[in-house]
Write an enzyme that holds these catalytic residues in place. Sequence first.
Site, PDB file in Angstrom:
ATOM      1  N   PRO A   2       2.281  30.798 -28.872  1.00  0.00           N
ATOM      2  CA  PRO A   2       3.694  30.541 -28.580  1.00  0.00           C
ATOM      3  C   PRO A   2       4.593  31.394 -29.469  1.00  0.00           C
ATOM      4  O   PRO A   2       4.393  31.463 -30.685  1.00  0.00           O
ATOM      5  CB  PRO A   2       3.843  29.050 -28.892  1.00  0.00           C
ATOM      6  CG  PRO A   2       2.475  28.490 -28.710  1.00  0.00           C
ATOM      7  CD  PRO A   2       1.545  29.570 -29.179  1.00  0.00           C
ATOM      8  N   GLU A   3       5.568  32.047 -28.844  1.00  0.00           N
ATOM      9  CA  GLU A   3       6.505  32.903 -29.568  1.00  0.00           C
ATOM     10  C   GLU A   3       7.859  32.205 -29.635  1.00  0.00           C
ATOM     11  O   GLU A   3       7.979  31.033 -29.265  1.00  0.00           O
ATOM     12  CB  GLU A   3       6.579  34.271 -28.890  1.00  0.00           C
ATOM     13  CG  GLU A   3       5.212  34.944 -28.806  1.00  0.00           C
ATOM     14  CD  GLU A   3       5.240  36.292 -28.090  1.00  0.00           C
ATOM     15  OE1 GLU A   3       6.296  36.970 -28.104  1.00  0.00           O
ATOM     16  OE2 GLU A   3       4.199  36.687 -27.524  1.00  0.00           O
TER      17      GLU A   3
END
Length: 275
Positions: A2-3
């Site tokens: 996840p960014e």
Amino acid sequence: MPELPEVETVRRTLEPKLAGLKFTAVQILMPKVIKTPDLDQFKEIILDKKIIKINRRGKYLLLHLSEKYTLLVHLRMTGRLTYSEKETPVAKHTHVIFTLSNGCQLRFCDTRQFGRLWMVPVPSLEELAGFKDLGVEPLDDRFTRDYLKKELRRRHARIKPLLLDQTFIAGLGNIYTDEALHRARINPERLCTTLTPREIAHLYHAIREVLQEGIENRGTTVRDFIDGNGRAGGYQELLRVYSREGEPCPHCNRPIVRKKLGGRSSYYCPFCQKI
């Protein structure tokens, strides 16, 4: 992993449900995911703590609690933090279950077991390894074209690995870096010092645009990502190059290629993003 847009989406979906609630119990099924303090202290500290608000810094979630504590969460590769009814079946690879004062639960699940949680007194937060060295937030006012131009001029590095460096810019990862470089038409192997002022301006706008679009579309689900409500993101439908090897470039219709760079896969168009 996840960014920034995915972590921000989790924050936005969890905060309305959690703010004002207290932790009444915690069940730790995988001790190693608790980084600090030790398990007994963690359990003792979190009991009866009220969730004041939830912030994000880079790829970290910060649950600000009463009595000046912060529960810091990093999802790493496959971590999930979801709000669930108590009766909802517990998913496989659930490692921590927090019981809330409304009877519902906050669950931390992580297939690959790389995610970590820290319980930290607020005064010690900026001393935490990994967190204290985070770079500028790319959607903050401090991140300007002049800032990016100045910093790139100081670094003799290839642009893609540099953008992935969390001490340079916090929150960017493989997906949004590839998308921003394609939008700016910059090859991921270019040296920072070779970028023209015009290219740097294009890159600056591209970084902010793809991140904002990612947030607006509730993040990108390529494999594992779900938000705090258990829903997948939608930005994967709008990706131009990432994970599209062999598909036509939206600009020139030539095939997207994948190349290993610094141990990571990079997706780009060799025609639009010439070296």
